[in-house]
Design a protein around this motif. Structure first.
Motif, mmCIF file in Angstrom:
data_model
loop_
_atom_site.group_PDB
_atom_site.id
_atom_site.type_symbol
_atom_site.label_atom_id
_atom_site.label_comp_id
_atom_site.label_asym_id
_atom_site.label_seq_id
_atom_site.Cartn_x
_atom_site.Cartn_y
_atom_site.Cartn_z
ATOM 1 N N GLN A 91 0.655 -1.211 -0.026
ATOM 2 C CA GLN A 91 0.251 0.038 0.001
ATOM 3 C C GLN A 91 1.019 1.298 0.027
ATOM 4 N N ALA A 92 1.752 1.172 -0.785
ATOM 5 C CA ALA A 92 2.820 2.430 -0.772
ATOM 6 C C ALA A 92 2.139 3.465 -1.536
ATOM 7 N N GLU A 93 2.598 4.769 -1.064
ATOM 8 C CA GLU A 93 2.030 6.028 -1.573
ATOM 9 C C GLU A 93 2.397 5.919 -3.126
ATOM 10 N N PHE A 94 3.801 5.759 -3.385
ATOM 11 C CA PHE A 94 4.214 5.727 -4.660
ATOM 12 C C PHE A 94 5.404 4.860 -4.473
ATOM 13 N N MET A 121 18.416 3.207 -24.979
ATOM 14 C CA MET A 121 17.506 3.312 -23.822
ATOM 15 C C MET A 121 16.071 3.497 -24.469
ATOM 16 N N GLY A 122 16.015 4.038 -25.536
ATOM 17 C CA GLY A 122 14.645 4.141 -26.168
ATOM 18 C C GLY A 122 13.826 2.791 -26.104
ATOM 19 N N ASP A 123 14.475 1.649 -26.432
ATOM 20 C CA ASP A 123 13.859 0.230 -26.293
ATOM 21 C C ASP A 123 13.323 -0.104 -24.797
ATOM 22 N N VAL A 124 14.081 0.639 -23.757
ATOM 23 C CA VAL A 124 13.642 0.576 -22.470
ATOM 24 C C VAL A 124 12.328 1.438 -22.030
ATOM 25 N N LEU A 125 12.741 2.635 -22.429
ATOM 26 C CA LEU A 125 11.527 3.651 -22.147
ATOM 27 C C LEU A 125 10.297 3.638 -22.554
ATOM 28 N N ASP A 126 10.216 3.196 -23.793
ATOM 29 C CA ASP A 126 8.877 3.081 -24.557
ATOM 30 C C ASP A 126 7.966 2.095 -23.593
ATOM 31 N N PRO A 127 8.467 0.810 -23.706
ATOM 32 C CA PRO A 127 7.720 -0.153 -22.852
ATOM 33 C C PRO A 127 7.461 0.307 -21.440
ATOM 34 N N LEU A 128 8.459 0.993 -20.900
ATOM 35 C CA LEU A 128 8.136 1.583 -19.228
ATOM 36 C C LEU A 128 7.021 2.441 -19.126
ATOM 37 N N ARG A 129 7.220 3.234 -20.233
ATOM 38 C CA ARG A 129 6.051 4.358 -20.190
ATOM 39 C C ARG A 129 4.636 3.642 -20.264
ATOM 40 N N LYS A 130 4.429 2.714 -20.916
ATOM 41 C CA LYS A 130 3.248 1.864 -21.285
ATOM 42 C C LYS A 130 2.916 1.390 -19.993
ATOM 43 N N GLN A 131 3.896 0.573 -19.165
ATOM 44 C CA GLN A 131 3.724 -0.139 -17.935
ATOM 45 C C GLN A 131 3.226 1.014 -16.911
ATOM 46 N N LEU A 132 3.824 2.032 -16.761
ATOM 47 C CA LEU A 132 3.517 2.981 -15.922
ATOM 48 C C LEU A 132 2.372 3.802 -16.231
ATOM 49 N N SER A 133 1.817 3.905 -17.081
ATOM 50 C CA SER A 133 0.518 4.715 -17.475
ATOM 51 C C SER A 133 -0.429 4.018 -16.601
ATOM 52 N N GLY A 134 -0.590 2.615 -16.448
ATOM 53 C CA GLY A 134 -1.651 1.826 -15.892
ATOM 54 C C GLY A 134 -1.709 1.961 -14.047
ATOM 55 N N HIS A 135 -0.861 2.564 -13.780
ATOM 56 C CA HIS A 135 -0.754 2.861 -12.022
ATOM 57 C C HIS A 135 -0.528 4.267 -11.700
ATOM 58 N N GLN A 136 -1.247 4.404 -10.824
ATOM 59 C CA GLN A 136 -1.761 6.070 -10.502
ATOM 60 C C GLN A 136 -0.352 6.499 -9.447
ATOM 61 N N ASN A 137 0.335 5.479 -8.832
ATOM 62 C CA ASN A 137 1.297 6.206 -8.134
ATOM 63 C C ASN A 137 2.598 5.676 -8.354
ATOM 64 N N VAL A 138 2.830 5.443 -9.565
ATOM 65 C CA VAL A 138 4.316 5.061 -10.041
ATOM 66 C C VAL A 138 4.609 6.293 -10.960
ATOM 67 N N ARG A 139 5.979 6.655 -10.659
ATOM 68 C CA ARG A 139 6.603 7.269 -11.359
ATOM 69 C C ARG A 139 8.326 7.006 -11.733
ATOM 70 N N ALA A 140 8.762 7.241 -12.780
ATOM 71 C CA ALA A 140 10.271 6.845 -12.861
ATOM 72 C C ALA A 140 11.117 8.256 -13.389
ATOM 73 N N ILE A 141 12.528 7.875 -12.933
ATOM 74 C CA ILE A 141 13.567 8.680 -13.263
ATOM 75 C C ILE A 141 14.677 8.316 -13.776
ATOM 76 N N PHE A 142 15.266 8.694 -15.110
ATOM 77 C CA PHE A 142 16.325 8.204 -15.419
ATOM 78 C C PHE A 142 17.624 9.158 -15.340
ATOM 79 N N LEU A 143 18.527 8.621 -14.831
ATOM 80 C CA LEU A 143 19.825 9.446 -14.226
ATOM 81 C C LEU A 143 20.959 9.220 -15.223
#
Length: 573
Positions: A91-94, A121-143
């Motif tokens: 039950q993490a806030e994010f 990295m585009g091969d990683v970020l594109d599917p990552l964005r799709k996975q994140l879009s279905g979850h309200q409390n998830v965000r990502a940062i690329f360093l």
């Protein structure tokens, strides 16, 4: 040196996060990457504890926030799903996913293979964005490529080894056309906190501090090492431009900004790899346009003059604050300090104030509200007559601006600590009012409206009357044997009170090449002012001159020899 640099980076990150209000409780970090270690240490520096786990399956307890560190090359959709599932179960806030490019063997930025990493990295970020879009409390940062402390995307270890072994920095013309962005580790940690606090769910943010060519990088390193005899060679022919950079505009829209500029970040990192290099700490801090040593010579001359007068008339004085700390810890000036402070008990000070103006060498002047209606500091000063020194603070006020020594007073205060604190608070309120009247404009910040309303009424009294009133207030307990004292004329924060025995006797102590005195209870004073760890060096990020100067004119003091002599920074000795 290594521990000092890492401590510096963590200190800078913690200070930034605290100032921006980004600190968060209830955080769990998952991942074995050094970034996870830095996140944990930074949170500890903020007074919190962060559980650190190597994998998602190890996560225990209920955490409102999860930071999940994952290397881009090792990324898999299944692993990310497991992290998201774990966060939801707890039950993490994010969940903040931290993506890191996995640069094998610490490749230098000119390696074309590293540039291609960002295409991959585009091969990683594109599917990552799709996975994140279905979850309200998830965000990502690329360093981006990380440098600083344990991180070496620029291969500074090899560059410093070359400089040490061959005394040479090698540049090629093709470096001027190879561009990349990079991320200082302190900026990376702050970016994670920023995205965690302010980022929008379902979004991926790029974190990148600096954009530069490899030529700029090597030139910066050369500038830092040239004064130590390192030479520069330039070979080869220009090449076609190669680019590999991230845009951090999206992250900056959240209010993110760099902790320090590139030169400072690079200097701190380089020090991590230069343990065998003979570098003087004061040469790292090139303050005052190369005039710092001469400034100190003038201040020591004034200190000798104070010492001469006090010895002649049996007046007890002692060096104080940073000057006392420098004498005890460094044998003289703190390497990055720029001034000298002395202090006296009230009874000794009143004798000195009467005698000094008559006894001073003609090169110096004594400044006090008693003999100068335009002087409104809360302490007296000894000033070199034909000099000019304007700091960011003093430039706002009408007063004589010369190189000076501040003379502080240790006054009697109530024996009861609560009464002493109320006494000090009353003095601080008077000082605030005097500063508004002296500057003759409303204060900034929270006190703006109040000071704006009061200012017309404050102008009804002369500034000199405020100075006399303040001195009367500070001397309230002068003739009462309370047994307790404090440096009430100081503008520092409250540090408590001291038994009068702390300062009633002084002992000889050498400050650089000047014979002077410190109080017999100097250890108790230094502990109260600078903590029990006063003998420890500050992190590099805090080793800065106290005064932010606008103009410095050394007058006739700059050179009295017939033939000027210069050191390797071009400063007159």
């Amino acid at each position: 040196m290594i521990d000092s640099v890492i401590k510096n980076e963590i200190t800078m990150s913690a200070a930034y996060i605290e100032r921006k209000g980004l600190y968060q409780d209830g955080v769990c970090i998952v991942g074995s990457h050094p970034v996870a270690h830095y996140l944990s240490k930074t949170t500890e520096a903020l007074g919190g504890e962060v559980p650190l786990f190597s994998s998602v399956t190890d996560v225990q307890g209920n955490f409102s926030r999860l930071w999940y560190v994952i290397e881009a090359e090792n990324y898999s959709a299944d692993e990310l799903d497991a992290a998201i599932s774990s966060a939801e179960q707890k039950q993490a806030e994010f969940l903040c996913i931290i993506l890191l490019p996995n640069i094998k063997q610490n490749s230098v930025i000119q390696k074309h293979a590293e540039m291609e990493l960002f295409t991959a990295m585009g091969d990683v970020l594109d599917p990552l964005r799709k996975q994140l879009s279905g979850h309200q409390n998830v965000r990502a940062i690329f360093l981006d490529r990380i440098f600083g402390g344990e991180f070496d995307c620029f291969n500074l270890a090899a560059i410093s080894r070359e400089a040490q072994e061959n005394n040479t920095i090698r540049l090629t013309q093709s470096m001027a056309n190879r561009y990349a962005s990079a991320l200082y580790i302190s900026d990376a940690i702050d970016a994670v906190f920023t995205v965690s606090r302010c980022g929008k769910a379902g979004n991926v943010y790029n974190a990148s501090s600096f954009y530069l060519s490899e030529y700029q990088l090597m030139s910066e390193i050369y500038i830092m090492l040239a004064r130590h005899g390192v030479k520069l060679t330039v070979t080869g022919e220009p090449s076609e431009p190669i680019y590999g950079a991230l845009s951090n505009g999206k992250l900056r829209s959240l209010g993110y900004e760099n902790v320090c500029d590139f030169s400072d970040a690079l200097r701190y990192t380089l020090l991590h790899h230069l343990e065998r290099f003979s570098i003087q700490t004061d040469r790292i801090h090139d303050g005052y346009s190369g005039k710092l040593n001469t400034l100190r010579v003038i201040e020591k001359d004034m200190l000798r003059e104070i010492d001469r007068i006090c010895r002649k008339h049996d007046i007890k004085y002692f060096i104080s604050y940073g000057t006392m700390l420098g004498a005890v810890r460094h044998g003289g000036f703190i390497p990055w300090d720029d001034d000298v402070d002395v202090a006296m008990l009230r009874s000794e000070f009143e004798k000195f104030r009467q005698i000094a103006p008559k006894e001073l060498n003609e090169r110096f002047s004594y400044e006090s509200h008693v003999n100068n209606n335009g002087y409104h500091y809360f302490f007296d000063r000894l000033t070199a007559k034909d000099t000019y020194f304007a700091s960011k603070y003093s430039d706002d006020y009408e007063m004589h601006k010369g190189i000076s020594i501040d003379i502080f007073v240790v006054d009697n205060v109530p024996a009861d600590p609560k009464a002493a604190y109320r006494f000090w608070k009353g003095l601080m309120r008077r000082r605030m009012i005097m500063n508004v009247r002296w500057k003759n404009t409303a204060r900034k910040g929270k006190a703006y409206l109040l000071s704006k309303l009061l200012l017309p009424f404050l102008r009804l009294r002369s500034m000199d009357s405020y100075s006399r009133s303040y001195e009367k207030a500070v001397r309230k307990y002068e003739h009462k044997d309370t047994g307790w004292v404090m440096p009430a004329s100081s503008d520092h924060k409250y540090r408590g009170t001291f038994p009068i025995e702390t300062f009633s006797e002084v002992i000889p102590y050498r400050f650089d090449d000047v014979d002077t005195f410190i109080p017999v209870g100097y250890k108790d004073f230094l502990k109260a002012w600078y903590t029990d760890n006063y003998m420890e060096m500050l992190p590099l990020s805090q080793q800065n001159p106290f005064h932010d100067y606008y103009r410095l004119d050394l007058g006739t003091h700059i050179q009295e020899d017939a033939e000027p002599q210069f050191d390797y920074m071009g400063e007159l000795k």
